[in-house]
Design an enzyme around this catalytic site. Sequence first.
Site, PDB file in Angstrom:
ATOM      1  N   LYS A  53     -21.976  -4.225  -1.145  1.00  0.00           N
ATOM      2  CA  LYS A  53     -21.977  -2.793  -1.472  1.00  0.00           C
ATOM      3  C   LYS A  53     -23.386  -2.219  -1.527  1.00  0.00           C
ATOM      4  CE  LYS A  53     -17.537  -2.055  -3.568  1.00  0.00           C
ATOM      5  NZ  LYS A  53     -16.755  -1.561  -4.689  1.00  0.00           N
ATOM      6  N   LYS A  95     -12.007  -6.517   6.314  1.00  0.00           N
ATOM      7  CA  LYS A  95     -11.025  -6.156   5.286  1.00  0.00           C
ATOM      8  C   LYS A  95     -10.632  -4.675   5.401  1.00  0.00           C
ATOM      9  CE  LYS A  95     -12.416  -5.581   1.070  1.00  0.00           C
ATOM     10  NZ  LYS A  95     -13.046  -5.728  -0.241  1.00  0.00           N
ATOM     11  N   LYS A 116     -11.316   1.238   1.586  1.00  0.00           N
ATOM     12  CA  LYS A 116     -11.364   2.683   1.344  1.00  0.00           C
ATOM     13  C   LYS A 116     -12.535   3.321   2.056  1.00  0.00           C
ATOM     14  CE  LYS A 116      -9.719   1.980  -3.357  1.00  0.00           C
ATOM     15  NZ  LYS A 116      -9.972   1.968  -4.776  1.00  0.00           N
TER      16      LYS A 116
END
Length: 344
Positions: free
Chosen positions: A114, A206, A209
């Site tokens: 992230k 994956k 969002k």
Amino acid sequence: MAFKELVFSGVQPTGNLHLGNYLGAITRFVALQARYDCIYCVVDMHAITVWQDPAELPKNTREVTAAFLACGIDPKRNIVFNQSQVAEHAELAWVFNCVARMGWLNRMTQFKEKAGKDRENASVGLYAYPTLMAADILAYRATHVPVGEDQKQHLELTRDIAQKFNNDFAVSIRDHGHGDVFFPLTEPLISGPATRVMSLRDGTKKMSKSDPSDYSRINLTDDADTIAQKIRKAKTDPEPLPSEPAGLKKRPEAENLLGIYAALADSTEEQALKQFAGAQFSTFKTALVDLAVAKLEPVAAEMKRLSADPGHVDEVLADGGARAQAIAAETMKAVKDIVGFVRR
Ligand code: TYM
């Protein structure tokens, strides 16, 4: 010491709830209600570890809550609330910041993903995120946590924190009459055919969002036409479907779509393959569209109905928040005694 069995899990209100959240987490939350007392949390304090528009965050918090309710979570029998209503999460997280070691947090792969290359510019909250997650769970001394595969490392850290707290404060825990161990070593519940749902555009990534392509995921708010279009456009390979799971190796897109089908049908990959052995993707995709629409359309409709009634959703969160706080406050009182804080 035997702990009372209790399930806890959380979902971030960061927009775009998708099929991965639904199959990897929310449908599991629903199923576990039959066996356990459950606490399900919309983790808004986790969400702000990256920038959230204050005008959007309440809407996203209500949307995740609506998804919980629309999928069948019963907020009367169980507890549904948003994290920021229970200040004990942050309070316990501070204690855990002082228990967890830098070396442990430095190993967290989700932070590395992230934060990306510009780590200096990531928030301190993003780095400390896993200690808050441990506090979410352990504020209730929860014993079982259903999550998707991507949260496994954070749950291992939660166990490490619980264990170190129990060891470091062993004498004080005993002196204050809390037995030999204060926190349980929480068990992750990660199982079924959809613990890691992948992108519809790339079977090695994956479903997430934050993927810039909306075609990479099926959102819980998508209508039937959009779902059909996304599945029809999903990447595949030219081979027909195999008859055994071994035949899906090195075919990540085929494996992903099969896993999604099996999870939606509440069956296994083996059973799904029996049904589609030798079939072309065109045939399989038609069946997958029908199944996905049949399962997801009622959820989207109910979410829409609930979004028109934010007052009801807010009541659920307030009621859940008060009931959650009653439990977390007891844990926090004991933690203060154990750590040695003078309290009222
Ligand atoms: P979050 O909000 O990213 O995701 C919510 C849940 O959905 C699962 N999930 C997936 N499962 C299968 N395939 C996917 N592609 C996929 N993407 C997401 C996640 O594993 C998760 O179960 N840190 C957590 C939230 C959290 C939490 C907690 C969870 C905060 N405190 C305490 C459990 C217990 C998170 O960011 O999940």
